[in-house]
Design an enzyme around this catalytic site. Structure first.
Site, PDB file in Angstrom:
ATOM      1  CB  CYS A   1     -20.337  -9.663 -18.705  1.00 35.17           C
ATOM      2  SG  CYS A   1     -21.333 -10.915 -17.946  1.00 35.17           S
TER       3      CYS A   1
ATOM      4  CB  CYS B   1     -19.522 -12.156 -21.322  1.00 38.06           C
ATOM      5  SG  CYS B   1     -21.261 -12.011 -21.757  1.00 38.06           S
TER       6      CYS B   1
ATOM      7  CB  CYS C   1     -24.972 -10.808 -18.394  1.00 38.27           C
ATOM      8  SG  CYS C   1     -24.205 -10.706 -20.021  1.00 38.27           S
TER       9      CYS C   1
ATOM     10  N   GLY D   1       0.800  -1.224   0.000  1.00 35.92           N
ATOM     11  CA  GLY D   1       0.000   0.000   0.000  1.00 35.92           C
ATOM     12  C   GLY D   1       0.829   1.269   0.000  1.00 35.92           C
TER      13      GLY D   1
ATOM     14  CB  CYS E   1     -23.366 -14.928 -20.469  1.00 34.72           C
ATOM     15  SG  CYS E   1     -22.937 -14.013 -18.981  1.00 34.72           S
TER      16      CYS E   1
END
Lengths: 283, 256
Positions: free
Chosen positions: A263, A269, A238, A29, A241
């Site tokens: 997606c 997808c 979606c 970080g 899909c």
């Protein structure tokens, strides 16, 4: 192709970047400054991510680039071609086959495995930037762990919108120490940052910063006790899909207000469609 | 009784110039100290040295901390000093814009110190912020407005609320009424006097306005050319000034 050194950058530069990456991995970080190079593409197109990718690529790697989840947009295609030509590495669009994945604004839906590296393109690495304009001051705040200001931003969100309206680049705290900007990924992806098996590297070219998350790092999204963090997405499935648990793009399809949700991760997808899943808008 | 703040021989030079020299005094809990003097007399330098904004060249500033008792704030570590400045200390700037975040709502401004010391409950923070807006006579309905939409007097009151919300014990004020018109000044002074009494605050007020110290301060220090030329109870110094400069200062005030 011999006109360039492997992966475009010279070995000394790659060494310098690798040093920054190692330092970043040692202090999860923490933003490590590095001497960012001019790359043959404009700032904002992923110069930081490209330099990090160039530094970690080996000739045996398989490389994948996604831009907002998609493999076939300008940014993704041009960076993929760039490394095909300068490094000669194999490229793929399949998440599972790739050993290095450079990404802009998304984490793939498919869980990543140990041995994979996810490289993020970062526009502004400093999460406190728009609250505190002085770099000297933000560095001091990081070193002294003074992160109250980050919550002021979330407070402002709630007071103005009634809920935490920050929906991307949602600030996180790494291992209880550094507050980090996860790059502009949707907050839907925030829970995937923590405890990930793959190495996550973040490169900001213009701002000359590299930071990193080693595998299985604790990453917590900041929130209030009475307004807990929520990974949100469009409340649809979606259209192609039919999945209900991936992050969706809203696509306008005609002039009459027609729209469909698909997606944003094209590889995910397509793999589902190939396996026989079908959404309501699929042809 | 231990003094809350004990200043010994504070000296600050700017190159060859004297900022302030050999200033010493004790401030006891609940006491309000006024520092007056003309422009360039070293009042603000002294205040900044005490508040940790400027490192003095010599001397010590001993503060009676809650945890460890008296401690020199000049030599203490920076995290400790910054912690003090957001918990036990408050600093009211002359220009409210220096002390406020202008891009953040009034509630966020007041709540910042609470969040800085670890409060993480939105409802509580907001309730406290609203309560404090009430105490400094700002309408609670304006809690979500930015300070840019406030008048000068309101901004100054907001700055005071933002500083006092964590219940500090010592307030540094740098010309808190400067730049405000007289009627707004009067209300602000009234408010400050009330808050200082109610919360049992100690305060150090730097000003060139003798009316401000007459109303607020228990004790007075008169500075000239970086040095303290006279100290004493406020009424004593103002009514019977001994030093030539104090006499000049008092006699310069227009009697309306």
């Amino acid at each position: 192709m011999n006109a360039y050194n492997f992966a475009y950058l010279d070995e000394q530069t790659k060494r310098m970047i690798r040093r920054a990456i190692l330092k970043g991995l040692a202090i999860p970080g923490y933003q490590v400054p590095f001497a960012s190079r001019e790359m043959p593409m404009p700032y904002g197109w992923g110069t930081g991510g490209v330099q990090v990718s160039a530094a970690v690529l080996t000739p045996e790697d398989t490389f994948k680039v996604i831009d907002q989840g998609a493999d076939d947009t300008t940014n993704a295609v041009s960076i993929r071609t760039f490394f095909e030509r300068t490094a000669g590495v194999e490229t793929t669009t399949a998440t599972a086959d790739a050993s290095v994945i450079q990404t802009r604004h998304r984490i793939p839906e498919e869980p990543l495995a140990e041995g994979q590296i996810l490289v993020y393109q970062v526009p502004i690495p400093e999460p406190l930037r728009f609250l505190e304009p002085r770099e000297s001051e933000t560095r001091k705040m990081h070193s002294l762990e003074e992160y109250g200001l980050m919550h002021v931003k979330l407070y402002e969100d709630i007071s103005r919108h009634g809920h935490i309206a920050t929906s991307y680049a949602y600030p996180v705290k790494v291992e209880g120490r550094y507050v980090m900007d996860p790059s502009p990924i949707p907050k839907f992806d925030n829970p995937k940052l923590g405890d990930m098996a793959a190495i996550q590297l973040f490169g900001a070219g213009r701002e000359q910063r590299i930071y990193a998350l080693p595998p299985y790092t604790q990453v917590i999204s900041l929130d209030f006790e009475d307004h807990p963090f929520e990974a949100s997405k469009a409340d649809h499935c979606c259209g192609l899909c039919g999945t209900t648990n991936s992050y969706l793009d809203e696509v306008i399809i005609d002039d009459a207000g027609g729209r469909m949700f698909v997606c944003s991760d094209t590889d995910y997808c397509e793999a589902r469609q190939a396996a026989g899943h079908k959404g309501k808008d699929a042809a | 009784m231990t003094p809350l703040l004990s200043v010994h021989d504070i000296t600050k030079h700017y190159g060859a110039h004297i900022g302030c020299a050999d200033v010493s005094f004790d401030l006891y809990p609940g006491e309000v100290m006024g520092i007056v003097g003309e422009s360039g007399s070293g009042k603000s330098t002294l205040l900044n040295c005490m508040a940790g904004h400027v490192t003095p060249d010599a001397g010590e500033v001993v503060f009676d901390t809650r945890a460890d008792g008296p401690k020199d704030t000049v030599t203490m570590s920076e995290p400790e000093r910054r912690m003090l400045s957001r918990t036990d200390w408050a600093f009211v700037h002359q220009h409210a814009r220096d002390g406020l975040r202008m891009g953040v709502s009034a509630g966020g401004n007041v709540g910042e110190r609470l969040m800085a010391v670890g409060e993480r409950h939105y409802g509580d923070i907001r309730a406290k912020a609203t309560d404090w807006l009430g105490r400094v006579e700002i309408d609670a309905a304006r809690v979500d407005d930015r300070p840019t939409t406030f008048s000068g007097g309101m901004q100054q009151r907001l700055q005071i609320a933002r500083n006092l919300v964590t219940g500090p014990r010592l307030v540094f004020m740098d010309e808190p009424t400067g730049g405000l018109d007289v009627s707004v000044q009067a209300r602000l002074l009234d408010l400050l006097r009330g808050l200082v009494r109610d919360m049992g605050l100690s305060a150090i007020i730097v000003t060139h306005d003798l009316a401000v110290v007459r109303l607020l301060a228990d004790r007075l220090m008169v500075m000239k050319s970086g040095r303290v030329v006279e100290t004493g109870l406020t009424d004593q110094v103002l009514d019977d000034p001994q030093h030539a400069y104090s006499q000049l200062l008092v006699s310069s005030v227009l009697q309306v």
